[in-house]
Each structure stands twice: as C-alpha cells, then as structure tokens.
Write a protein that holds these residues in place. Structure first.
Motif, short mmCIF file in Angstrom:
data_model
loop_
_atom_site.label_atom_id
_atom_site.label_comp_id
_atom_site.label_asym_id
_atom_site.label_seq_id
_atom_site.Cartn_x
_atom_site.Cartn_y
_atom_site.Cartn_z
N GLU A 163 0.84 -1.21 0.00
CA GLU A 163 0.00 0.00 0.00
C GLU A 163 0.87 1.25 0.00
O GLU A 163 0.57 2.22 -0.69
N LYS A 164 1.95 1.21 0.79
CA LYS A 164 2.86 2.35 0.83
C LYS A 164 3.44 2.61 -0.54
O LYS A 164 3.52 3.74 -0.99
N LYS A 165 3.85 1.53 -1.19
CA LYS A 165 4.45 1.66 -2.52
C LYS A 165 3.44 2.25 -3.49
O LYS A 165 3.74 3.17 -4.24
N ASN A 166 2.23 1.72 -3.44
CA ASN A 166 1.19 2.18 -4.34
C ASN A 166 0.88 3.66 -4.10
O ASN A 166 0.77 4.45 -5.03
N HIS A 167 0.78 4.01 -2.84
CA HIS A 167 0.49 5.39 -2.47
C HIS A 167 1.57 6.33 -2.99
O HIS A 167 1.30 7.39 -3.54
#
Ligand code: ZN
Length: 711
Positions: free
Chosen positions: A652-656
């Motif tokens: 999720e962090k990467k996507n964000h």
C-alpha cells in the motif's frame, strides 16, 4: 640564512621564500625604532592592468599593488590579515580580517586605498592614530616585489582575460589554461609523490564570477558512477527533475540536470534490455470504450493535475514485467547475499493493492516478494512490481491482467526456475491482499454475501455460533468465477493481519475499555492510569481518558487514527509458541462469546451485565480472526514464516507513493520531455532502476573531502 635589505628607511630581515616570515625595523629620525612582523599567506601577482599606490608626497616611491596578495601582521594589538583583490572592472579592493575581542570573525573592505582601510579599522577602535597603507600591507618589501617580477611572462603576450568580450573567446582561453594546468599539475603531483591522482575539477574566481573547469572527462568511469549516485539519490529521496534543476542552478558542483536526465534515461534503457516493460490495454469487449486513439497516446500525462483527473484514454492502460526476467535478475543477488541457498525453496508471495486515483479509477498493482527475505519484505522496495493498470478493481479486468503472467506461473509451478548457474529452484506461491482483492482474485462473492468467507463455507447467519468449527477449506458455495490463481494452494492465501486487526480494533477497544469501566472507582484509581502509561510507552503520547460530558459518570478516550492503530498493533508480537497460539484461539473465542452475550438484569441496576451485539453483528473480520487466524498462525509457524510478512502495508505504501509521485504532476519519471511513454511505463522504469542500483551496488554517497588550504 637571514638577509638584510633596506629601502629608504626600513630594514627587512627575512629568509623568503624558505620562510614566510619577514620582520622590518623602522627608525624614526630621533633614533627610536619600531618593528613589524609579516607572515606571507599568498604572494600575489602584479596583473597586466596593475595599479599603483596613491602617493602621499612627491619623494615617496610608487609601489605597485599585487592581486590576490594576503599577509598577516598586527595593528593595535590585533592580529589582522590584509588582502588585495582586483575586481573585473580593474579596481582594487583592500580587505582586513580579524577576530574581535569576543572572538568573532570580522572584516572590512575599502575600494579606495590601503591607507583607507587601515583608517577605517582604527576608527572602529576609536583611535585617532593613522597608519600608512604601504607599511600595513608591506607593498614595499623588496624580496616580495622581486619574487613577483620574476614570475615568467609568456613571450607572445596574450590579451588580459578580462579584456576578452566574447564568451567563446573566453571559453577558448579557459580551455588553454585548463590544458596548461593539467600538464603542470602532472609534474607537481609527481614531485609531491602522489600516485593515482588527477585534477578533476578547478574553480576559478575571476572577478565576481566563478568559473568551473571540469577535467574529469578523462575518467569516464568515475563520471558514470558519480552520475549513477546522483540519479539513485534523486530516485530514493524522490527529488523531482524540477527540484534538482533548482539545486544544480545554485551549486555549480552538482552535475547538470540534463546530464542526470540523460544518465537516468540510459539506465532505464539498459534495464529494459534485461527486464523489458510491456504495455497493453485492459479493455472489456462488451463495454463501449471511446478509445479511438492508438494505445500509446499518453503524451499529455504531465497535464494530470493534483486532482488526478484522468481522461478516458488513460483508463485501461497497463504495464507489466515478466516474473522470470525479475527472477533472473534477483536470484544472483539473493544468492550472493545468502538469502537463498542451494536446496531452499523459493517462497514467492504475490500481493495486490488498488489505490483510488479518481472516483472512477484506481491504480491497481500486483507485486511479488521473496518471503525468504524475512522481515525485509516489510520495506516497500522489497516488493517488486509485476503489473500495473489503471481501472476498476473488478474481476473481469483483474482476469485480463493476471492472464499476462499466468503462463509463466504455470511453468514455474511445474518446472521450477533454472538460474544462470543451471540450478533448478522449486517455487512455492503465496498470496495476500485486502479482503476485496482476495475475494476478487479467488473468484468469490463479496464479504456481505451469504457465503462470505475467503477460507470456508460458513454461512453468514452462523458466524456467531461458536460451537461450530471452521477449518481452512474451499468455499465452493461462494464461488462466482474461477480463481485467477488456481496454482496457489488453499492454505497459501494468507489474510492480511493488519487489515483484519484494523477493522476490529475499534470494536475491540470499545469492548475492552467499557468492560474495564464496570468498576468505575477501580478504573479511576488504577486502570485508567495504567492504560494511559502503556499508550505513552508505545508512543501514543496524546492518548488519554476524559470524563464524558454527555454520558454522565462514564469516560471517553482520545480516538485513534489509522496510523495510531498501526503503532498499537505493531506491538502485537508475532512469534508465538504452540501454547500461545492455543491460548490465543481460546481467548479469541471467549472474546466473541462476551461480545454476543445478551444484556442480563435490569437496566441501571448494579447487577446489570451489558450485552453489546447480536451474533449476527459478528463481522467477517471477526470470523476470520477467531476461526482462521489461529490455524494460519500454526501453519506459518511450521514453515518458519510469520503473519507479519504477509502484511500488505508495504505494498500500500508503494502504491500510495507511485500515485503521489507520478499522478501528482511532478516530473519524477524523467520522461515528460520527448518521450511518449505512459505514466505506468515510467513507474515501471523507476522500479527497473531500483534493480539497477541493486545489481551495481550503487553507492549512496561519494567519498569526498575538502581541505581548505587558506585559513
Ligand atoms: Zn471462514
């Protein structure tokens, strides 16, 4: 041996240039003598447009003023450093530097005369005395004059550099100078016994302009590595091109922005020869899509504003990389770092996440990571992107997406992976994601349907029945579509612990705290303080209980935000023993029992026991928590894995991050100029570059030290 020299009325004692100290004795007509000591820091030169000191009387000799001359002497008890500097228009600046009585560095300058700056200094000290500029600066010291005059003057005397008006003439002259310096420096370095040393950068101060001469082109390899370091630093620190351009404009030492952009493109291109990036469109045949343009028409990505408005054309774009290509690149690194050893099974975990970009479209991401890396997989850069698309998180689109790499999965499953050293690795596959994505890729109906569970066939209305036992099994009753990852075994679909926990924390905390408040006196006296202390310890310093204004004698508490809850849950330890897992299971069940207990006793009476919810209020998350998490804990522990590694928070962090960087209107991708790649292709290039840094062990800093030769 000290020499004695005399001009009109001063005697000089010195051993210049062996020693840079010169002493002068001055006799007054009455026979009284004064002495003055000079320490020469920089001899200086007489420039072609040399200026002479202003004469105070007719008999006084006209001394010439050197440029870049620096001498230390004393005045009124202060150690002062006197400097001369010619500016580009030919005027001379006389400068005094000293430390005042507080030890603070001070300086004053005068563009008129040496005597003038001396007078300024004395006035600052409230002295009415005067000092001759010639004596203060030592313009009359014969050995220095001689040393300056003996500096060789070329036979075919060139025009003064400052007299050159065109920039190309100036540059030509600087290049000639650079060649001379390079040649002369080789001799000097040899004399000083420096091996393996080259001059790579010179900075000239010409008047008020700084001119840098870069000689480093002779060492292409050094330049390349240096540029790699800068490109890597920009990628890691997420410095967009505009930001770097600003910095480089201020600091002439930084590589030019275009050089960095070029190098970034070179790295991206090189990486695409190893790990190609494929672009396609994910479109449904039965949906009328007005995509009449070619699939690569993304040239106006930089017009995407901070509201992330996307045109219809951008929905459906997709970029992906081959899993085998990634393994080919990563396995040698994993082997080198002993993360993988011969005989190991490769444990590949696939994950996914959809991040909403507009109210219509999401940025959907599939990643993989190597569970053998342990807790390292919690870092976003250890999650490798396989596929990205822009569009809805829906079964049909996910199905097209997964079809891009499902053949590879089949062959990896059946034949394993043969690496460059001809070693065959067997591969185990896992999957983890939030509920919505897991249900979609498993082909199951949504969490609110009758057969809601990802892991069993428990019907909705039996969720609260704790007498039933639910083991991990196939939910055939909830199937809507075929699973998109049929090769992944039943118990290799791991729920995301954090998601499950986050969804039930609120309920949990409410139950827990309300329960503790049954004995209000005890709560006030001890429990409240204990909980607040514990919250402080784990870093939630703002957490506190306060008396409720609306509910009479009850207490409320600071509500926790998502990140707060994550902090709290991080302290939920994952390394359980068998006994701990057993007691966890019992406790979880007890908790649900308590949760469903009906209200007993009269309202407001002391004996009243509050019931909180009906059995039907048990959420799917609670069902998973109670019935499946203990089983998963046991199975994973058996394999030497833990639930934490299946957390999707790093994905999720990467996507964000991707959404912020590449859809936020920055120029992070480096591709807005003259490249018609899609934003997703840029993200994949960004991902490819991370692997380049990994392969090449790109340093995170440059070894450098700067020695100031002048104080
Ligand atoms: Zn279940």
């Amino acid at each position: 041996m000290d020499n004695m020299e005399q001009n009109s009325n001063r005697t000089f004692i010195h051993d210049y240039p062996n020693s840079n100290i010169i002493t002068t004795i001055y006799y007054e007509s009455g026979g009284k003598s004064h002495s003055r000591k000079y320490i020469i820091h920089s001899l200086g030169i007489y420039p072609s447009n040399v200026k002479k000191i202003k004469r105070t009387s007719k008999n006084c000799p006209e001394y010439e003023i050197p440029d870049n001359y620096k001498v230390e002497t004393t005045l009124e008890g202060y150690d002062i450093i006197c400097e001369t500097n010619y500016s580009s228009n030919g005027t001379v600046k006389f400068i005094l530097n000293w430390k005042d009585s507080q030890g603070i560095d001070r300086y004053i300058s005068n563009n008129n005369s040496a005597s003038g700056v001396g007078k300024d200094f004395l006035m600052l000290l409230n002295k009415k005395t005067r000092i001759s500029g010639t004596i203060l600066f030592g313009f009359d010291i014969p050995c220095l004059i001689e040393a300056r005059k003996s500096i060789l003057i070329p036979i075919n005397r060139k025009n003064s550099f400052t007299a050159l008006t065109s920039r190309s003439q100036q540059n030509k002259r600087i290049k000639l100078l650079a060649k001379d310096i390079e040649r002369a420096s080789q001799i000097i370095l040899k004399q000083q016994n420096f091996d393996n040393t080259k001059i790579r950068y010179i900075e000239l101060e010409i008047g008020d302009e700084i001119v840098g001469i870069d000689l480093s082109k002779v060492n292409l390899d050094f330049t390349r590595i240096r540029q790699d370091v800068v490109v890597c630093a920009c990628d890691e620190a997420l410095i967009p091109r505009d930001g770097y351009r600003h910095l480089a404009a201020i600091s002439p030492n930084l590589e030019r922005e275009y050089q960095i952009s070029n190098r970034r493109n070179e790295i991206s291109k090189y990486m695409e020869t190893i790990i190609p990036i494929y672009n396609c469109k994910i479109e449904l045949d039965n949906v009328q899509n007005n995509s009449n343009n070619s699939s690569n028409n993304f040239s106006n990505n930089n017009s995407v504003n901070s509201n992330f408005s996307l045109t219809n054309d951008q929905s459906g774009i997709c970029s992906y990389r081959s899993i085998k290509d990634l393994l080919n690149t990563l396995i040698p690194i994993w082997k080198k770092k002993s993360i993988l050893n011969i005989g190991d099974n490769i444990k590949l975990k696939f994950g996914g996440d959809g991040h909403i970009v507009t109210n219509k479209y999401s940025h959907v991401m599939f990643t993989m990571c190597l569970l053998n890396e342990g807790d390292e997989v919690l870092k976003p850069d250890k999650q490798y992107c396989i596929l990205l698309y822009i569009g809805k998180e829906q079964y049909e689109k996910l199905s097209i997406a997964v079809s891009k790499f499902s053949n590879e999965l089949d062959s990896l499953k059946s034949a394993g992976f043969i690496d460059q050293d001809n070693i065959t690795w067997s591969i185990e596959f896992y999957f983890s994601g939030d509920w919505k994505l897991m249900a979609l890729v498993k082909g199951l109906k949504a969490a609110n349907s009758k057969y809601f569970c990802l892991f069993c066939e428990c019907p909705k209305d039996s969720r609260g029945n704790l007498n039933l036992q639910w083991n991990i099994s196939e939910n055939k009753k909830g199937i809507e579509h075929p699973s998109l990852f049929p090769i992944i075994e039943l118990d290799h679909w791991i729920p995301d612990e954090l998601h499950v926990m986050l969804r039930i924390t609120d309920v949990l905390m409410d139950c827990l705290f309300r329960d503790l408040m049954i004995d209000l006196n005890e709560f006030k006296k001890a429990t409240k303080i204990l909980i607040e202390k514990e919250m402080q310890r784990i870093g939630l310093t703002h957490f506190q209980f306060f008396e409720s204004k609306s509910k009479g004698k009850s207490w409320d508490w600071t509500s926790l935000t998502g990140p707060d809850k994550l902090i709290m849950l991080q302290h939920f330890d994952d390394s359980f023993t068998d006994a701990e897992i057993d007691s966890f299971e019992v406790n979880a069940k007890n908790w649900i029992k308590l949760f469903c207990e009906p209200t007993i006793g009269k309202s407001n009476s002391i004996n009243q026991k509050r019931g909180m919810f009906n059995p039907t209020d048990i959420t799917p998350y609670m069902h998973i928590f109670v019935f499946h998490i203990p089983e998963f804990l046991r199975k994973l522990q058996h394999k030497g894995l833990n639930m934490r590694q299946f957390s999707t928070s790093s994905i999720e962090k990467k996507n964000h991050l991707h959404v912020k960087l590449f859809f936020g209107g920055t120029t992070m991708g480096g591709g807005n100029n003259n490249n018609n790649h899609s934003v997703l292709h840029d993200i994949m290039s960004f991902e490819n570059r991370q692997l380049y840094y990994l392969i090449n062990d790109t340093p995170r800093c440059i070894k450098q030290r700067i020695i100031r030769s002048n104080p």
